[in-house]
Design an enzyme around this catalytic site. Sequence first.
Site, PDB file in Angstrom:
ATOM      1  N   GLU A 295       1.670   6.488  -6.951  1.00  0.00           N
ATOM      2  CA  GLU A 295       0.558   7.293  -7.457  1.00  0.00           C
ATOM      3  C   GLU A 295       0.833   8.777  -7.258  1.00  0.00           C
ATOM      4  OE1 GLU A 295      -3.150   5.943  -5.761  1.00  0.00           O
ATOM      5  OE2 GLU A 295      -2.544   3.846  -5.980  1.00  0.00           O
TER       6      GLU A 295
ATOM      7  N   TYR B  80       0.819  -1.209   0.000  1.00  0.00           N
ATOM      8  CA  TYR B  80       0.000   0.000   0.000  1.00  0.00           C
ATOM      9  C   TYR B  80       0.860   1.270   0.000  1.00  0.00           C
ATOM     10  CZ  TYR B  80      -4.591  -2.238   0.458  1.00  0.00           C
ATOM     11  OH  TYR B  80      -5.748  -2.948   0.228  1.00  0.00           O
TER      12      TYR B  80
END
Length: 235
Positions: free
Chosen positions: A163, A156
Site C-alpha cells: 500500500e 499484514y
Amino acid sequence: MAGKSSNKENKTESFGAVKVYLLVYNALQVVGWSYLLYQTINHFLSGNDITTLWNEVKPTVVIFQNAALLEILNVALGFVRSNLGMTFFQVMSRVMVVCGVLLATPTATVSYGLPMLLFAWSVTEIIRYSFYALSLLNAVPYLLVWCRYTFFYALYPIGVSGELLCFYAAQSFVSESKQWSIALPNSVNFTFDYHYLLLGVMASYIPLFPQLYFYMIGQRKKIIGGNSQQDKKRK
C-alpha cells in the site's frame, strides 16, 4: 401474552434474516477474493508483467473491496460485534488505496506494491471471510482459526508495504501534475493540495498500523494461546 409471543417471533425472524444476509455476504466475498488471487497468480504464470496487471484485476478489486464498506454499516447497525473505529480505519484505508490511488493515478498501477497488496489482501480476505461465514454456521475448523490468527504476521507487513509503495508512486505523480488540487487565487478563496493529503495518509500508517498489528497479536494469544487446557487436548 400474544403480544410478547409476536415480539419474540419478529425478533427471531429478524435475526434469521440478518444471519442469512451475513452468510451470503461473506460467502460472496470469499468467492470474489479467491477469484482475485487466481487472477493475480495466473497473470504472472502466463508470462505477463506488472504493466498489464491492473487492467486485468481492476473490476474485481473495485467491486469486492468497495463492497467492504458494508462492514462499517454492519458494525454500526449491531449486526456484527466489532470495534467500529478499527473497522472504519481498516476499510477506508483500503478504499483510499483503490479509489484515491490506483484508480486516480497511472503510476501506482505499475508499482511493485500492487502485486504485493493484491496477494496479501486476497489471502487475508479469503481466510477472514471464510472464518466469518463458517462462524455463522458454528462450523469453524481449528486449522482456519490458526490460519486467521497466524498468517497476519507476514501478510499484514506485506500488504502495508504494498500500500505504501503505491501511495509513494501516486504522490510523485500528483506532485508533478497537481491532480485534484486547487490553488489560489480562486473565486472561493480555498486551497487544497491532494499531494499533501496522500503524504498525510502515508504518515497515519506510523501510529495506526502498530495498533492494529499488536491488537491481532493480542487476539492470537487470547484465542489460540490463552487456554492451555485446550492446547494440550489439541496436541
